[in-house]
Design an enzyme around this catalytic site. Sequence first.
Site, short mmCIF file in Angstrom:
data_model
loop_
_atom_site.label_atom_id
_atom_site.label_comp_id
_atom_site.label_asym_id
_atom_site.label_seq_id
_atom_site.Cartn_x
_atom_site.Cartn_y
_atom_site.Cartn_z
N HIS A 16 0.84 -1.21 0.00
CA HIS A 16 0.00 0.00 0.00
C HIS A 16 0.88 1.26 0.00
O HIS A 16 0.59 2.23 -0.71
CB HIS A 16 -0.88 0.05 1.26
N LYS A 40 -18.51 -5.94 8.39
CA LYS A 40 -17.34 -6.82 8.22
C LYS A 40 -16.27 -6.43 9.25
O LYS A 40 -15.57 -5.43 9.07
CB LYS A 40 -16.80 -6.65 6.79
N ARG A 89 -2.01 -5.87 -8.54
CA ARG A 89 -0.85 -6.73 -8.31
C ARG A 89 -0.71 -7.75 -9.43
O ARG A 89 0.23 -7.73 -10.19
CB ARG A 89 -1.00 -7.46 -6.95
N SER A 127 -2.68 -7.81 2.89
CA SER A 127 -2.86 -7.70 4.34
C SER A 127 -3.18 -9.07 4.93
O SER A 127 -2.70 -9.42 6.01
CB SER A 127 -4.00 -6.73 4.67
O1 PNS Z 1 -9.01 -3.02 0.16
P1 PNS Z 1 -10.32 -3.54 -0.39
O2 PNS Z 1 -11.07 -4.28 0.68
O3 PNS Z 1 -10.12 -4.36 -1.65
O4 PNS Z 1 -11.18 -2.24 -0.80
C1 PNS Z 1 -12.48 -2.39 -1.34
C2 PNS Z 1 -13.20 -1.01 -1.40
C3 PNS Z 1 -13.21 -0.34 -0.04
C4 PNS Z 1 -12.50 -0.10 -2.38
C5 PNS Z 1 -14.67 -1.27 -1.90
O5 PNS Z 1 -15.23 -2.30 -1.16
C6 PNS Z 1 -15.55 -0.04 -1.82
O6 PNS Z 1 -15.36 0.93 -2.51
N1 PNS Z 1 -16.57 -0.08 -0.93
C7 PNS Z 1 -17.50 1.00 -0.72
C8 PNS Z 1 -18.90 0.64 -1.17
C9 PNS Z 1 -19.10 0.92 -2.65
O7 PNS Z 1 -18.96 2.03 -3.11
N2 PNS Z 1 -19.44 -0.14 -3.42
C10 PNS Z 1 -19.70 -0.01 -4.84
C11 PNS Z 1 -18.46 -0.08 -5.69
S1 PNS Z 1 -18.02 -1.74 -6.04
#
Ligand code: PNS
Length: 160
Positions: A16, A40, A89, A127
Amino acid sequence: MKAVYPGSFDPVTYGHIDIIKRTSEKVETLVVAVLNNPSKKGTFSLEERIVLLKEVTKEFENVEIDSFDGLLTDYAYKKGCTSIVRGLRAVSDFEYEMQMALVNKKINNNLETFFMASSTKYGYLSSSIVKEVSMFGGNVSCFVPEIVEEALKNKFKRRI
Ligand code: PNS
């Protein structure tokens, strides 16, 4: 350009930090936004993740650490961010990332997603894998900064 780099950051890794550093060199302001997802439960609380992120990014002057809940597109709009940045990645990341990018674009056509290719040396890092290694007593110093390593040790010590 003001961009948002959203994620769970549970906890932040060198992967990150690499994305944050390289992106911050290309944009005016980078908002690193931790998703507050009450449904979660992560290993680290939202507050703990923010403290760690603030500490490990303190040298980057144009980086702001924040949190959000709800839709990322709404948050980006509120913060005045015109772009989303996500790290890529391996090919295995692509399907999920593409799906998110397309959904976000559908919700807000003005919001662009940029993918930053991971540095080769962090292409395997996540992570989850760091937590697993740490949980079983492995050395994670090449994956995370010292402050995160200590936080992981404390977290898993308390659970035993
Ligand atoms: O590090 P991660 O868990 O892969 O991040 C995922 C994240 C936070 C970017 C994604 O879950 C997110 O944007 N969640 C917010 C809800 C949302 O906007 N969902 C619609 C887009 S898919």
